[in-house]
Design a protein around this motif. Structure first.
Motif, PDB file in Angstrom:
ATOM      1  N   ASP A  44     -29.396 -60.801 -32.556  1.00  7.89           N
ATOM      2  CA  ASP A  44     -30.747 -59.839 -33.244  1.00  7.89           C
ATOM      3  C   ASP A  44     -31.426 -60.942 -33.790  1.00  7.89           C
ATOM      4  O   ASP A  44     -32.605 -60.399 -34.333  1.00  7.89           O
ATOM      5  CB  ASP A  44     -30.270 -58.697 -33.918  1.00  7.89           C
ATOM      6  N   GLY A  45     -31.173 -62.059 -34.284  1.00  6.62           N
ATOM      7  CA  GLY A  45     -31.874 -63.076 -35.012  1.00  6.62           C
ATOM      8  C   GLY A  45     -31.087 -63.860 -35.869  1.00  6.62           C
ATOM      9  O   GLY A  45     -29.658 -63.759 -35.631  1.00  6.62           O
ATOM     10  N   ASP A 170     -25.699 -49.761 -49.671  1.00  7.25           N
ATOM     11  CA  ASP A 170     -25.183 -50.333 -48.896  1.00  7.25           C
ATOM     12  C   ASP A 170     -25.934 -50.288 -47.584  1.00  7.25           C
ATOM     13  O   ASP A 170     -26.519 -49.337 -47.382  1.00  7.25           O
ATOM     14  CB  ASP A 170     -23.689 -50.249 -48.637  1.00  7.25           C
ATOM     15  N   GLN A 171     -25.994 -51.571 -46.625  1.00  5.14           N
ATOM     16  CA  GLN A 171     -26.954 -51.482 -45.454  1.00  5.14           C
ATOM     17  C   GLN A 171     -26.373 -52.427 -44.295  1.00  5.14           C
ATOM     18  O   GLN A 171     -25.675 -53.358 -44.718  1.00  5.14           O
ATOM     19  CB  GLN A 171     -28.264 -51.978 -45.745  1.00  5.14           C
ATOM     20  N   GLU A 172     -26.207 -51.762 -43.425  1.00  8.68           N
ATOM     21  CA  GLU A 172     -26.109 -52.511 -42.253  1.00  8.68           C
ATOM     22  C   GLU A 172     -27.198 -53.230 -41.422  1.00  8.68           C
ATOM     23  O   GLU A 172     -28.153 -52.446 -40.752  1.00  8.68           O
ATOM     24  CB  GLU A 172     -25.112 -52.025 -40.923  1.00  8.68           C
ATOM     25  N   LEU A 173     -27.569 -54.470 -41.677  1.00 11.15           N
ATOM     26  CA  LEU A 173     -28.943 -54.771 -41.354  1.00 11.15           C
ATOM     27  C   LEU A 173     -28.803 -55.059 -39.727  1.00 11.15           C
ATOM     28  O   LEU A 173     -29.881 -54.985 -39.083  1.00 11.15           O
ATOM     29  CB  LEU A 173     -28.845 -56.271 -41.868  1.00 11.15           C
ATOM     30  N   ALA A 174     -27.759 -55.529 -38.998  1.00 11.77           N
ATOM     31  CA  ALA A 174     -27.570 -55.583 -37.962  1.00 11.77           C
ATOM     32  C   ALA A 174     -26.212 -55.439 -37.327  1.00 11.77           C
ATOM     33  O   ALA A 174     -25.226 -55.224 -38.389  1.00 11.77           O
ATOM     34  CB  ALA A 174     -28.039 -57.363 -37.217  1.00 11.77           C
ATOM     35  N   LYS A 175     -25.728 -55.391 -36.098  1.00 16.67           N
ATOM     36  CA  LYS A 175     -24.664 -54.927 -35.827  1.00 16.67           C
ATOM     37  C   LYS A 175     -23.409 -55.912 -36.477  1.00 16.67           C
ATOM     38  O   LYS A 175     -23.465 -57.175 -36.079  1.00 16.67           O
ATOM     39  CB  LYS A 175     -24.090 -54.854 -34.333  1.00 16.67           C
ATOM     40  N   GLY A 176     -22.614 -55.512 -37.340  1.00 17.64           N
ATOM     41  CA  GLY A 176     -21.788 -56.258 -37.993  1.00 17.64           C
ATOM     42  C   GLY A 176     -21.908 -57.110 -39.061  1.00 17.64           C
ATOM     43  O   GLY A 176     -21.381 -57.865 -39.530  1.00 17.64           O
ATOM     44  N   LEU A 177     -23.205 -57.088 -39.618  1.00 21.39           N
ATOM     45  CA  LEU A 177     -23.795 -57.717 -40.714  1.00 21.39           C
ATOM     46  C   LEU A 177     -24.012 -56.609 -41.900  1.00 21.39           C
ATOM     47  O   LEU A 177     -25.106 -55.974 -41.967  1.00 21.39           O
ATOM     48  CB  LEU A 177     -25.060 -58.237 -40.161  1.00 21.39           C
ATOM     49  N   TRP A 178     -23.469 -56.859 -42.849  1.00 22.25           N
ATOM     50  CA  TRP A 178     -23.371 -55.663 -43.904  1.00 22.25           C
ATOM     51  C   TRP A 178     -23.774 -56.209 -45.221  1.00 22.25           C
ATOM     52  O   TRP A 178     -23.278 -57.653 -45.749  1.00 22.25           O
ATOM     53  CB  TRP A 178     -21.827 -55.273 -44.083  1.00 22.25           C
TER      54      TRP A 178
END
Length: 268
Positions: A44-45, A170-178
């Motif tokens: 995703d980036g 808490d945030q999941e910014l992209a899949k698997g990126l916490w």
């Protein structure tokens, strides 16, 4: 997630006293420790987690920390080793805004900067004892201007017009990126976890815990806003590591850093 790669970018070293690294425990004396950034090349980036220190700033404001940083240890130099340029980065994530975690933000003129809202607020009016920690405001020229501070002449800053995305919780910014909230060291501190296809998740403590020794002793550093919250965040990191079977990567651990993959190597 299956195509995600993680690179650790060596940003040089600094010195503090052992009684600061291990608050009131020591032993005292000079302790030279690493500073590094994390590049996550995600489908995703491209994300950079923390951007290390700026050599000129440290020499001007904190020369007693005795920085050692070769030209290829700047972020442009480290990125060049793996075939990237600063303009290839889409997002800069700052765990917090102490000078040794935001000094390279100025290179990422096209990136969106992600941080905790409480951290962006705190750096604009830090507590008196946080003055040196928040001494590098090059990541936010408008905040520096409002605080009455004049930034030094720097070609990188002439191009730097940051755009911020502030978060909380808490945030999941992209899949698997916490991002996980781990306050105490500062008001809005975040730690980062990256899930990968071929290994255990990587949990980057940032300054919620300097080193394995700090964790083993449950001893925080002396640079903190709230010592009780700091200890709770260290325990949270332990709990997160157990919950996700994650490997902890510490921010300023000279012993652990020797075994980390750097220099163009990556985790996947």
């Amino acid at each position: 997630m299956s195509d995600t790669k993680v690179y650790l970018l060596d940003g040089g070293t600094l010195v503090i006293d052992g009684f600061h690294a291990f608050w009131n425990r020591g032993p005292g004396g000079e302790l030279r420790f690493p500073c590094y950034s994390v590049l996550i090349n995600h489908p995703d980036g491209r994300y950079i987690f923390d951007t290390g220190y700026d050599f000129d700033h440290v020499m001007r404001v904190l020369p007693f920390e005795k920085p050692i940083q070769e030209k290829d240890q700047t972020l442009p130099g480290q990125l060049a080793k793996i075939g990237f340029k600063p303009e290839d980065i889409n997002y800069v994530i700052n765990s917090h805004y102490h000078f040794d975690h935001c000094g390279g933000n100025k290179y990422f003129t096209k990136a969106c900067t992600i941080c905790h809202g409480a951290e962006l607020d705190a750096c604009s009016h830090p507590q008196p004892f946080e003055h040196l920690g928040y001494s590098d405001l090059s990541f936010a020229p408008e905040i520096a201007k409002a605080a009455g501070k004049t930034l030094p002449a720097d070609p990188a800053l002439d191009m730097y017009t940051p755009k911020f995305e502030t978060l909380k919780g808490d945030q999941e910014l992209a899949k698997g990126l916490w991002l996980f909230e781990t306050p105490g060291h500062t008001a809005g501190h975040y730690s980062l976890m990256v899930e990968l296809e071929g290994r255990r998740p990587m949990l980057f403590s940032a300054d919620a815990c300097y080193s394995q020794k700090n964790m083993d002793m449950m001893c925080i550093s002396s640079f903190h806003l709230d010592p009780v919250a700091s200890l709770k965040s260290m325990q949270r990191l332990k709990d997160l590591a157990a919950k996700y079977d994650a490997e902890l990567f510490y921010s300023h651990d000279p012993d652990s850093f020797k075994n980390y993959q750097t220099g163009g190597n990556f985790y996947a």
